[in-house]
Design a protein around this motif. Structure first.
Motif, PDB file in Angstrom:
ATOM      1  N   MET A  55      10.778  -4.276  -9.332  1.00 17.93           N
ATOM      2  CA  MET A  55      10.229  -3.113  -8.644  1.00 17.93           C
ATOM      3  C   MET A  55       8.837  -3.407  -8.104  1.00 17.93           C
ATOM      4  SD  MET A  55       9.502   0.657 -10.112  1.00 17.93           S
ATOM      5  CE  MET A  55      10.686   1.865  -9.619  1.00 17.93           C
ATOM      6  N   CYS A  56       8.682  -3.164  -6.802  1.00 20.68           N
ATOM      7  CA  CYS A  56       7.360  -3.275  -6.212  1.00 20.68           C
ATOM      8  C   CYS A  56       6.778  -1.869  -6.161  1.00 20.68           C
ATOM      9  CB  CYS A  56       7.455  -3.863  -4.815  1.00 20.68           C
ATOM     10  SG  CYS A  56       5.872  -3.967  -4.010  1.00 20.68           S
ATOM     11  N   ASP A  58       3.532  -0.931  -5.501  1.00 18.52           N
ATOM     12  CA  ASP A  58       2.476  -0.587  -4.562  1.00 18.52           C
ATOM     13  C   ASP A  58       1.985  -1.838  -3.852  1.00 18.52           C
ATOM     14  OD1 ASP A  58       0.888   1.083  -3.272  1.00 18.52           O
ATOM     15  OD2 ASP A  58      -0.318   1.720  -4.970  1.00 18.52           O
ATOM     16  N   SER A 108      11.133  -1.655  -1.011  1.00 19.56           N
ATOM     17  CA  SER A 108      10.154  -0.558  -1.055  1.00 19.56           C
ATOM     18  C   SER A 108       8.859  -0.930  -0.360  1.00 19.56           C
ATOM     19  CB  SER A 108       9.871  -0.182  -2.503  1.00 19.56           C
ATOM     20  OG  SER A 108       9.307  -1.262  -3.193  1.00 19.56           O
ATOM     21  N   TRP A 111       7.257   0.832   3.477  1.00 19.45           N
ATOM     22  CA  TRP A 111       6.256   1.866   3.735  1.00 19.45           C
ATOM     23  C   TRP A 111       4.881   1.450   3.239  1.00 19.45           C
ATOM     24  CZ3 TRP A 111       7.791   7.680   3.199  1.00 19.45           C
ATOM     25  CH2 TRP A 111       8.790   7.963   4.139  1.00 19.45           C
ATOM     26  N   TYR A 112       4.842   0.727   2.145  1.00 18.20           N
ATOM     27  CA  TYR A 112       3.538   0.319   1.614  1.00 18.20           C
ATOM     28  C   TYR A 112       2.831  -0.591   2.622  1.00 18.20           C
ATOM     29  CZ  TYR A 112       5.904   1.663  -2.725  1.00 18.20           C
ATOM     30  OH  TYR A 112       6.616   2.312  -3.679  1.00 18.20           O
ATOM     31  N   MET A 133       1.409   4.625   9.522  1.00 13.79           N
ATOM     32  CA  MET A 133       2.036   5.528   8.560  1.00 13.79           C
ATOM     33  C   MET A 133       1.450   6.931   8.666  1.00 13.79           C
ATOM     34  SD  MET A 133       4.219   4.989   5.998  1.00 13.79           S
ATOM     35  CE  MET A 133       5.159   6.477   6.022  1.00 13.79           C
ATOM     36  N   TYR A 134       0.143   7.031   8.625  1.00 14.40           N
ATOM     37  CA  TYR A 134      -0.507   8.344   8.579  1.00 14.40           C
ATOM     38  C   TYR A 134      -1.201   8.707   9.886  1.00 14.40           C
ATOM     39  CZ  TYR A 134      -0.001   8.140   3.503  1.00 14.40           C
ATOM     40  OH  TYR A 134       0.492   8.072   2.246  1.00 14.40           O
TER      41      TYR A 134
ATOM     42  N   LEU B  66       5.163  10.901   8.331  1.00 15.51           N
ATOM     43  CA  LEU B  66       4.172  11.484   7.438  1.00 15.51           C
ATOM     44  C   LEU B  66       2.818  11.533   8.127  1.00 15.51           C
ATOM     45  CD1 LEU B  66       6.386  10.111   5.497  1.00 15.51           C
ATOM     46  CD2 LEU B  66       4.682  10.468   3.748  1.00 15.51           C
ATOM     47  N   GLY B 240      11.627   1.766  -5.061  1.00 17.20           N
ATOM     48  CA  GLY B 240      10.396   2.142  -5.741  1.00 17.20           C
ATOM     49  C   GLY B 240      10.350   3.596  -6.155  1.00 17.20           C
ATOM     50  N   VAL B 241      11.506   4.224  -6.320  1.00 23.62           N
ATOM     51  CA  VAL B 241      11.537   5.629  -6.735  1.00 23.62           C
ATOM     52  C   VAL B 241      11.136   5.726  -8.208  1.00 23.62           C
ATOM     53  CG1 VAL B 241      13.080   7.581  -7.097  1.00 23.62           C
ATOM     54  CG2 VAL B 241      13.291   6.216  -5.063  1.00 23.62           C
ATOM     55  N   THR B 242      10.333   6.727  -8.536  1.00 20.48           N
ATOM     56  CA  THR B 242       9.938   6.895  -9.935  1.00 20.48           C
ATOM     57  C   THR B 242      10.182   8.336 -10.370  1.00 20.48           C
ATOM     58  OG1 THR B 242       7.679   7.335  -9.242  1.00 20.48           O
ATOM     59  CG2 THR B 242       8.164   5.102  -9.968  1.00 20.48           C
ATOM     60  N   ILE B 377      -4.476   5.311  -4.422  1.00 22.71           N
ATOM     61  CA  ILE B 377      -3.682   6.296  -5.147  1.00 22.71           C
ATOM     62  C   ILE B 377      -2.217   5.965  -4.928  1.00 22.71           C
ATOM     63  CG2 ILE B 377      -3.173   8.732  -5.440  1.00 22.71           C
ATOM     64  CD1 ILE B 377      -5.958   9.166  -3.982  1.00 22.71           C
ATOM     65  N   HIS B 378      -1.548   5.613  -6.013  1.00 24.92           N
ATOM     66  CA  HIS B 378      -0.109   5.358  -5.916  1.00 24.92           C
ATOM     67  C   HIS B 378       0.590   6.677  -6.170  1.00 24.92           C
ATOM     68  CE1 HIS B 378       3.732   4.456  -8.064  1.00 24.92           C
ATOM     69  NE2 HIS B 378       3.906   3.794  -6.949  1.00 24.92           N
ATOM     70  N   PHE B 382       5.195   9.931  -2.268  1.00 21.72           N
ATOM     71  CA  PHE B 382       5.277   8.970  -1.168  1.00 21.72           C
ATOM     72  C   PHE B 382       6.425   7.997  -1.399  1.00 21.72           C
ATOM     73  CE2 PHE B 382       3.677   4.927   0.698  1.00 21.72           C
ATOM     74  CZ  PHE B 382       3.651   5.327   2.013  1.00 21.72           C
ATOM     75  N   CYS B 383       6.489   7.478  -2.635  1.00 25.24           N
ATOM     76  CA  CYS B 383       7.541   6.502  -2.948  1.00 25.24           C
ATOM     77  C   CYS B 383       8.909   7.160  -2.937  1.00 25.24           C
ATOM     78  CB  CYS B 383       7.295   5.883  -4.308  1.00 25.24           C
ATOM     79  SG  CYS B 383       5.640   5.287  -4.499  1.00 25.24           S
ATOM     80  N   LEU B 385       9.841   9.699  -1.213  1.00 28.84           N
ATOM     81  CA  LEU B 385      10.260  10.044   0.144  1.00 28.84           C
ATOM     82  C   LEU B 385      10.874   8.862   0.869  1.00 28.84           C
ATOM     83  CD1 LEU B 385       7.598  12.427   1.640  1.00 28.84           C
ATOM     84  CD2 LEU B 385      10.026  12.800   1.452  1.00 28.84           C
ATOM     85  N   GLN B 386      10.501   7.679   0.435  1.00 25.48           N
ATOM     86  CA  GLN B 386      11.047   6.509   1.106  1.00 25.48           C
ATOM     87  C   GLN B 386      12.561   6.434   0.938  1.00 25.48           C
ATOM     88  OE1 GLN B 386       9.783   1.918   1.824  1.00 25.48           O
ATOM     89  NE2 GLN B 386       8.988   2.918   0.062  1.00 25.48           N
ATOM     90  N   ALA B 414       1.857  12.980  -0.991  1.00 23.75           N
ATOM     91  CA  ALA B 414       2.443  11.919  -0.180  1.00 23.75           C
ATOM     92  C   ALA B 414       1.500  11.508   0.947  1.00 23.75           C
ATOM     93  CB  ALA B 414       3.780  12.369   0.394  1.00 23.75           C
ATOM     94  N   ASP B 415       0.747  12.460   1.481  1.00 24.24           N
ATOM     95  CA  ASP B 415      -0.144  12.146   2.590  1.00 24.24           C
ATOM     96  C   ASP B 415      -1.557  11.793   2.150  1.00 24.24           C
ATOM     97  OD1 ASP B 415       1.810  12.491   4.363  1.00 24.24           O
ATOM     98  OD2 ASP B 415       1.180  14.431   5.124  1.00 24.24           O
ATOM     99  N   LYS B 416      -1.880  12.092   0.927  1.00 22.45           N
ATOM    100  CA  LYS B 416      -3.196  11.746   0.380  1.00 22.45           C
ATOM    101  C   LYS B 416      -4.341  12.315   1.180  1.00 22.45           C
ATOM    102  CE  LYS B 416      -1.602   7.587  -0.325  1.00 22.45           C
ATOM    103  NZ  LYS B 416      -1.142   6.332  -0.826  1.00 22.45           N
TER     104      LYS B 416
END
Lengths: 164, 416
Positions: A55-56, A58, A108, A111-112, A133-134, B66, B240-242, B377-378, B382-383, B385-386, B414-416
């Motif tokens: 798992m990545c 971040d 993953s 998006w990062y 992204m933003y 986003l 990367g879903v948590t 910020i992790h 955000f993760c 939504l991917q 998600a947008d921080k």
């Protein structure tokens, strides 16, 4: 402790040239690797049956502003098997601020890496869809770089015209 | 749908239609349509925008966009001291503000090597679990509302309101709590607040049962969600879903168990998991987690020790207000801490805590000054939504709403 040492041992045996620096601050293991060997090392970390960093969590970057290698990209990966977080770091220069994308290894990362590109302007090569992204399309700057002021740059975000 | 298919199979009907000059035979199902969902859409939980490519009612491709709530918290964090950033963590996941407060101060404490007193840590656990219940109540209620069961949201918000009253009593604010401090918490819990928590827990369990009766005897609700939006175990990990979404896909990963922080290693709780990975499993899982939180809260109330709520560490932890006003030494420390901030050693740490939405992590790089050199910020939303792209592809357009509701993203985070 033993787990960390075995990881370091393994990486050093397999990639003797690639590991630049190892730090263990506050029980967080981070390994700085060479830019060229990032993909091989990442593949090894994910696929090796004793490591399985599947798992990545971040990906981000640090702007060091004055250092020779201005940016570091940080890969925060996790292994369910060992229950350990590991940080991979890659130092890259500003010209060209490019590094290989790890999307093929960790999906993953898509998006990062987009977020990191948006915020720092680091180009991830072979990324399937490297967009912002933003920030809005057409925005010219990369806000988390240290030379971008906190208050923003006037006129950088075009506002809708005032109605007459 | 059937009628249109009949047109092609039934030759007579087809001929008749061809002769009819008033009818044009244009098969709408053959055409692809691009539809824009959001950012102002009641079912997208905030300002999430999805661009969908549809073939009939089937979603061929989804592109989430986003950034409509991007406030640049990471940039702001680099320009303020560690203490100043605490109120901003409220605005990340605004449904569970206290969990964010706790995660942030724990990250800074890990960096600076401060340890909060035991009572403060138990209080943080209590507040974190209450916030988790409140957040899951919103998640369950709005999710049910998204798929058409509007009563549910009234019931869950009623329970949540009682938690907000407890927060109001303890923190002085219902939403923007900013309750934790580096090295402790802002105020002690008094007996009245403890009684309120106990009252809430005692009457909450029957309320949960009522909700179960309402939803689980509802055939429409079950059939609307069963087998919809399946996220497989492998996909969940690779994307990367948590948090609850990962556990609903069969991975028993909970930060509270994997890397226990506070005193989670001293309380007894289960980690509910489901193997289905569909919307219904995600719904059930949140309900189960709420029950586990109730269990943890009872144990916390039993084990809550007496003592200080702020650490005695003058160089890093703010002194009490009365001391600042009456003693010179404390006044100096207060002045230095506010103006220059705590100066943690050079280095970088990553700390993550289990939030209602998933794993909230703070990666802080310090260069020895009072402000972080970098803070990442992790954010779990955000993760999570991917995974929307993966799950929604091939689903029906009406299921998209259910899928987003079950993933439960909060756009502030998600947008921080």
């Amino acid at each position: 402790m033993e787990i960390k040492e075995s990881i370091i041992e393994k990486l050093k045996n397999r990639f003797p040239e690639s590991v630049v620096e190892i730090s263990d601050f506050r029980n967080d293991l981070s390994i700085t690797v060479k830019k060229e060997s990032l993909l091989d090392l990442a593949k090894f970390l994910k696929d090796d049956s004793e490591l399985l960093f599947v798992m990545c969590k971040d990906i981000t970057a640090i702007d060091w502003a004055t250092r020779k290698n201005r940016f570091s990209t940080i890969y925060n990966i996790y292994s369910f098997h060992l229950n350990i977080n590991l940080r991979l770091k890659v130092n890259i220069d500003i010209d060209p601020a490019k590094v290989n994308s790890v999307v093929e290894i960790w999906p993953s990362a898509e998006w990062y890496e987009r977020e990191t590109f948006d915020m720092y302007g680091i180009v991830f090569e072979n990324h399937p869809d490297l967009r912002r992204m933003y920030m809005p399309e057409g925005f010219q700057y990369h806000p988390l770089r240290k030379d971008f002021p906190v208050l923003g740059i006037p006129g950088s975000l075009p506002l809708p015209q005032k109605p007459e | 749908m059937e009628k249109i298919q009949n047109v092609y199979t039934d030759e007579k009907l087809f001929k008749k239609l061809l002769d009819d000059k008033n009818v044009t035979l244009e098969d709408t199902l053959e055409n692809e349509m691009v539809i824009n969902m959001g950012p102002q859409h009641p079912a997208t939980h905030g300002v999430l925008r999805l661009v969908l490519r549809l073939d009939g009612e089937t979603v061929i491709k989804v592109v989430p966009e986003l950034g409509y709530l991007h406030r640049g918290y990471e940039k702001m964090a680099e320009n303020m001291s560690f203490i100043e950033f605490i109120p901003h963590t409220d605005r990340l996941d605004y449904t569970a503000t206290l969990c964010n407060n706790v995660a942030y101060v724990l990250a800074v404490e890990k960096l600076a090597g401060i340890e909060a007193p035991a009572r403060a840590q138990w209080i943080r656990m209590i507040m974190g679990e209450l916030a988790r219940i409140a957040a899951h109540m919103i998640a369950i209620g709005t999710f049910a509302m998204d798929v058409g069961a509007v009563t549910m949201v009234m019931w869950t918000f009623r329970e949540r309101e009682r938690i907000q009253e407890i927060f109001d009593r303890i923190c002085g604010a219902r939403f923007t709590t900013s309750y934790t401090r580096i090295g402790g918490v802002a105020a002690d819990i008094d007996g009245e607040a403890l009684r309120m928590i106990k009252d809430f827990l005692d009457t909450f369990e029957p309320g949960l049962k009522d909700m179960d009766h309402l939803m689980l005897h509802n055939r429409i609700f079950i059939e609307r969600l069963e087998g919809i939006g399946v996220l497989s175990r492998e996909d969940a990990i690779s994307l990367g879903v948590t948090g609850p979404n990962l556990r609903a896909s069969g991975v028993a990963y909970d930060v509270r168990r994997a890397k226990p922080y506070l005193f989670y290693d001293q309380v007894d709780f289960n980690i509910p998991t489901y193997s289905e990975g569909d919307c219904l499993a995600r719904y059930f899982l949140r309900g189960d987690e709420v029950r586990e939180s109730v269990k943890i809260l009872y144990q916390c109330l039993d084990k809550l020790p007496q003592g200080e709520v702020m650490a005695n560490n003058p160089k890093n932890v703010l002194p009490g207000k009365t001391e600042v006003y009456s003693k010179m030494e404390e006044l100096i420390h207060d002045f230095m801490l506010i103006n220059q901030g705590i100066n943690p050693p050079v280095g970088d740490v990553y700390f993550s805590a289990e939030n209602p939405k998933g794993e909230l992590g703070f990666y802080i790089v310090s260069n020895g000054s009072g402000q972080p050199w970098k803070m990442k910020i992790h954010s779990p939303s955000f993760c999570n939504l991917q995974a929307v792209t993966k799950i929604c592809t091939g689903a029906m357009i009406s299921d998209v709403v259910a899928i987003i509701g079950s993933l439960d993203p909060v756009m502030g985070e998600a947008d921080k």
